[in-house]
Structure formats: C-alpha cells, structure tokens
Write an enzyme that holds these catalytic residues in place. Structure first.
Site: not given
Ligand code: GLA
Length: 709
Positions: A457, A526
């Site tokens: 990430d 997301d």
C-alpha cells in the site's frame, strides 16, 4: 560580415548534402507512424493513422510537423524538450543522425537518434511496435556531454490534423475514481496532470482517449488511447494550434522538477503506451488488455488467486484467535488465500489505529503472540495461502523508525509537519532508504518464507516536499523518488520472482503500467459499493484488463443483494472482504458456489476478450461480456441498477461470438442455487437480435454462461 555569411552558406550546403529524403516507418498490423527527414536534416512526423496499402505512397506524404519539438527555435507552441545549458543558452535544435530497427518475436523496436550540432545534446527516440496488438510503446533518452538542466522532457509528442478533437479523461477523488468526462478541444491548451509525487492518481488517472472528427463509441470511430507508465507526477498536454493541428505531449510532469543531469549522464523518460483504434474504444481496450497480459504485467499470463481479506471485516480490531478463525473461513469459502491487512505491527507504538507505527514492521506481540509464523502455520494446516499487507514507503511520526531516522523522511526541518492520513513519506531517492524498504520485504520473507502474497500500500502522496538527502537538487526529489521505488521493486522481483503482490495506494492511486511490471494486480478503489464499482471497473477497463482489477465482495451498499455484489466482483479478480459470521448459511453457500463458478469462468473473465455491451453511463442498466479466445465459451453479466417505472427494456445484443456456432445459453449463479434452463441460439442470432436480459427490478443482476456445441 561577408565571411560570416559565407561560412553560414558553407554550413548549410554541408547539411543539405548530407540528407536525402529518407523516411522511417514504424508500423503495427493496422496502423503506421511515418517520420520524414527534411532537407534541413530535422525529423518530421508525416503520418499516424491507418496503414497505407502501398508502402510507396508514404513518399507522397506532406512533411508534417517537427516530431519532437524543442524550445528556443521557430515553433510558438508547447515544446517536448527544453534544456538549459550551462552557458545560459536555453535552445536546442535536433538533427537526424541515424536510425535502426530490430525485429523481435511479436514486435519491432526502432531507435531514431537526433543530435544538436551546437551543444551536442543527444536524443534517442525509441518506438516499440507490437504488431498483432496494434500497441506502441515509446520513450526518449536524453543525454549531453556537459552538465545541463532539463526543464521539459516529454516521453512522446504526437501530431494530428482533424476537423475536431474530443478528449475523454477519467477523474474523481479518493473512493470516487475514474469518472468519465468528454470535451471538445478547441484552440489552446488542455492539461491533465498530477502532482502527488508517490503515485500518479488520486484526482485524475494517467490515461486518456482522444477521438477524431466525432466522439468515438464502443464500436465506431477513430480513437487514440494513451497512458503513461509512471507512478508519479504525470502530464498530458493537448494543444490545438493556429492551423487546427493538435499536439499531444505526454510525460512526467515537469512541475517543480527541473532535472539536473551530470556530464555524460542519460535521462530516460518513462514509457508512453498508446494504441490507435479505427473502430472505437472497445477494440482499443482489447488491444491494450492483450498487450498488457502478454508483455507488461507481472506474470501476465499466469493464474490469479481468489482471496479473503480481513480489512472490512475487522479493521484494526483483531487478535490471534480472531485471525485463526478467519483463516478457517477462507478455507470454508473455498478461496485460495487469506490476506491479513493493516494493524499487525508495532510494539512501542502499536498499530491500533492509523495514527502510529508505520515503519515498525515487527509483529505486535500481545495481539499476535505466535507472530506471523503462527498464522502461516494455521494457513498451511487449513490448506490456504497466506498474504500480508505492508506499506513500506511510509512512516508514522509516532514510530521508532521516525525517532531513529528522521533524516530519511521527506519533511521540512524548519516548518511544522503536515500529515496526509497521519503519516509521512520516506525519501526513496536516498539509497539507504531504498535498502531499508527492500529490507522490509526481504526481512519478512526471510523470517516467514510461507508468506505467499503481499498487498503493498501507499496511502499518502508526498507532502512537506523537502529531502535532506537531495540538498541542493531539491527539484530532483519527485523523479528520484519514483526511480528509487522502481529500484526497490526490481530487487524484490529479482529475488522473489514468483511472489505475487497487489498494488494498492489508498484505493486506485497507483494504477499505472510501470508499477504493474512488479505487481500481478491492483486495487482500483476503496469504494466497494457494487453500483459505484460498475462505473469504476468500466472506467479502468478502458485501459486495464479485468485480470489486474481486484474486485472484492464487501458489505457496502446494504440495499444491494449479496448476489448483486458478488456478480459485480466476478467481473474482476474475485475476492471477499466481508464477515462470513454475519452471513446466513444460505448466503455462505451462495458465496462458495460463486467461488466455484468464478474458478470455472477464470479463462473467460481473466484471459478472454472483454466486450462492454451496455454502459452504466447510458442509463439504469449495464452489461459486459467476456469471450474466450477460441470463441467457444462466453459469460454475460447483466445489471439493472435503478430502473424507472415502466421503463422500456431493450435486448442486449452480444459481440465477439462465432456467428456460425450454436451456443447453449444458461443462467448460472442464481440466488436460490437452482440450475437455469438451457436454450440454444446461433452466434448470429445473439449478435443480431440479442436477448432480453434486463428487468424493471432495482439492483438486480444475472449471469449467463454460453457454451458452443
Ligand atoms: C488503504 C487501502 C485499504 C486498506 C487500508 C489499510 O486505504 O486502500 O484497502 O488496506 O489502507 O489501512
């Protein structure tokens, strides 16, 4: 005066004598780009379009515009190259030196070398042409014998001449990525760029579609689709000039990035990847998908693993017993892998929330007393693989790493720190930091060789833009960050060539083709609301194959049935990020069945040709199909989103099938687990008349499997 004139004349005749009219043709199966060397020795782009039937006709083409326009000469629009020389002169003039083409299996590579006779600046333009896929990859190498500063350094400049130009860009924000917007380009400049440093995207994606004369549709119109393979600041400049010509300049965003080049050093720009379709955006996408799987994405032709992720099921709130039970759930569900997300590390500062511990990549002892080893052991026992979330380029101000190595952090010593998601970015331009970031992966793999997957990430753009390592060359910071990142990723790939990793950046921040050389797939957003995902997956599919789009079933949008959520996720690489314990036995059984169905459909969804049949942008329904390369199998997904009362429902006309074949069409993956009946249709019927797949029901989905008999 006369002597000066004579020497100029002598020089001109020497140059003229050197250059016969010569052309360089770079071609794929359907299109070609033609460069002509002018009588003045400069390189012009004479053509880019449908391949001409007779190669001899290329000689008839008008000269066109200078291919790689430089600052300081006769052109009055945006240049591709601008070099500041150490004597203060900012001009560059490029003349053709040589070119060469080499043939490889499936593609050719052409290098055109240009040089400035006065300053010795050298530019090598590289064009790789992928024949069957009709895709081009181009980049530039800039070098100089003396120390210079690069002010502008495009990867590519392309010239077009059409009555009208329509630009489609994909923009948005966090959790709201890739919204499609189209506008006509008129005189002047339109710039699409980003300044996020550690990622290309948050507000706008590093790709575009450009149609000529009229807006292209899925199956009609001439359209250029381009994308920059760079995980940092990018810039596309579209400029319509005084005679209606359009220049498209693509490359790193030169914003705050004057790049100091030492004597004899070469600057290689990132790749600009593009395809020109003569029949709409669908063909362009399929060309890019084929190219990406075959040539660009890590393990592009390999298999992909279905998974269960714990992020949305637990967030930071987990301990060892909870994770052991989730590993068991992965087994129950039938997926290949359990992925442990954020929250497993830090001891002095524990990662109980997102305000601390990034940088301290050791297991939180009281949360996970048996460490990662205890988890991989359980995964091994259950027969599933184990994956782990990391964010190794980042640091929390509350962390041991920050306390020990504050000089590794991109930050100002003389200003208050500003935080994006409570964190700071490490200075990857610094080789010591590169070693450290590489060491995060290498250290974990050495200690826990059973880790079978990483989710890498990168949640913050570069903030507080100052590097104590760069000192006087602060404007190298942005570019050296990305180069440093690639150095690390190259080392990881070299040591662990078979270790799959997911590319994530606070959702879809890093959705670019250079990063995908090191990652098998990416996290598009997301936002996992299935209705939003219909649009998001549609947007990314313009450039990226379904194979690299991770699509997880979550509990976002409670109005949508589990079936609807699963069906949307089955159009990408299926995963689950949901609490199975909150599910009824029926729902769990449905999810298990979906994993089995997806495994059977993988060769279609992940490797086949994608046809976007009905766009979610068109109204209240959407449909996409995937056809196997041999056209013997296909799967069609149909969604009713929010249909209006008494809405007219038109049939879905299919594509990509064999018209002469007979297909058995069966609805699969039904909510009640029952088997759909089978009806036979010819490919011709399905592609001419179509089937009535839509309903007037809200948030309703259906999946049909087609098998040629
Ligand atoms: C980012 C990712 C999420 C999750 C969190 C963890 O936002 O996009 O999927 O991994 O970080 O902090």
């Amino acid at each position: 005066m006369i002597t000066k004139l004579l020497s100029v004349l002598a020089m001109l005749s020497a140059t003229c004598a050197t250059y016969a009219k010569e052309q360089v043709v770079v071609a794929t199966q359907n299109t070609s780009i033609v460069f002509t060397i002018g009588d003045n020795g400069r390189l012009y782009q004479s053509y880019f379009g449908k391949k001409l039937d007779n190669a001899a006709d290329y000689a008839l083409l008008p000269l066109g515009k200078e291919a790689y326009l430089t600052h300081g000469m006769e052109d009055y629009f945006e240049p591709a190259l601008h070099i500041n020389h150490s004597d203060g002169n900012t001009s560059t003039l490029l003349k053709y030196k040589s070119h060469a083409t080499t043939r490889h299996e499936g593609y050719t590579e052409t290098i055109i070398r240009l040089a400035d006779p006065v300053y010795g600046d050298e530019v090598a333009m590289h064009y790789v042409a992928y024949e069957k896929e009709n895709v081009y990859k181009t980049w530039t190498e800039i070098s100089n014998k003396n120390k210079v500063t690069l002010e502008k350094f495009a990867s590519s400049m392309l010239h077009f001449y059409s009555k009208k130009y329509f630009l489609t860009q994909y923009d948005g924000d966090w959790a709201s990525e890739v919204h499609r917007h189209t506008q006509e380009l008129l005189f002047g400049k339109k710039v699409v760029d980003s300044k996020l440093g550690a990622r290309a995207d948050m507000f706008t994606s590093p790709f575009f579609q450009l149609s000529f004369d009229r807006e292209a549709t899925e199956n009609a119109g001439k359209v250029l689709v381009g994308t920059l393979a760079w995980s940092g600041n990018f810039r596309f400049t579209f400029e319509v000039d005084n005679i209606g010509g359009l220049r498209v300049i693509s490359g790193i965003n030169p914003y705050a990035s004057q790049y100091a080049l030492a004597r004899g050093e070469t600057f290689r720009t990132p790749d600009f990847i593009f395809t020109l379709s003569l029949n709409g955006t669908g063909t362009a996408s399929r060309s890019l998908h084929d190219w990406a799987r075959r040539y660009q994405v890590k393990d592009g032709l390999g298999d992909r693993m279905t998974l269960l992720n714990n992020w949305e099921a637990t967030y930071f709130d987990f301990d060892q017993p909870k994770l052991l039970s989730l590993i068991g759930d992965a087994k129950k569900l039938g997926v290949d892998l359990f992925l442990l997300d954020d929250g497993w590390f830090g001891n002095k500062y524990k990662r109980y929330n997102d305000t601390q511990a990034l940088g301290d990549w050791v297991v939180t002892a009281d949360k996970l007393p048996d460490g990662i080893g205890g988890l991989t052991e359980e995964a091994r026992r259950q027969g599933v693989k184990f994956g782990l979330w990391i964010e190794p380029e980042m640091v929390s101000p509350k962390s041991e790493l920050y306390e020990k190595h504050r000089n590794w952090v991109i930050r100002y010593d003389n200003r208050e720190e500003y935080y994006f998601r409570n964190q700071l970015v490490l200075d990857l331009g610094n080789p010591e930091v590169q070693d450290y970031v590489y060491g995060v992966v290498d250290g974990l793999m050495t200690r826990y060789p059973d880790i079978a997957y990483f989710k890498w990430d990168c949640n913050s753009p570069i903030t507080n833009i100052y590097s104590s390592y760069q000192k006087a060359s602060q404007s190298n910071l942005y570019i050296d960050y990305v180069k440093g990142l690639y150095r690390v990723l190259k080392r990881v790939k070299a040591k662990y060539p078979n270790l799959p990793m997911m590319l994530c950046s606070g959702g879809g921040g890093r959705t670019d083709y250079e990063a995908l050389k090191y990652f098998v797939e990416m996290w598009p957003s997301d936002n996992t609301d299935p209705v939003e995902r219909l649009f998001i997956q549609w947007g990314y599919s313009q450039v990226f194959p379904a194979k690299v789009q991770c699509a997880h079933v979550t509990s976002w949008n409670k109005d949508a049935s589990l079936k609807f959520r699963v069906n949307v996720a089955m159009m990408g690489k299926l995963g689950f990020d949901i609490n199975l314990h909150e599910m009824s036995a029926h729902d769990l059984a449905y999810c298990k069945q979906s994993v089995t169905d997806f495994n059977r459909l993988k060769p279609l969804v992940l490797e086949g040709d994608q046809y976007r049949l009905i766009s979610p942008y068109e109204g209240n329904h959407a449909s996409t199909m995937y056809v196997s390369k041999d056209r013997l199998r296909a799967v069609v997904f149909a969604f009713d989103v929010y249909p209006r009362y008494s809405e007219k429902l038109y049939p879905v006309v299919m594509e990509g099938l064999d018209p002469a074949a007979t297909y058995h069409v069966k609805e699969i993956n039904r909510a009640d687990g029952s088997q759909g009946s089978v009806t036979a249709y010819s490919g011709n019927y399905l592609m001419t008349v179509g089937l009535p797949l839509f309903t007037g029901n809200k948030l309703c989905s259906r999946v049909y499997e087609l098998t040629a008999r």
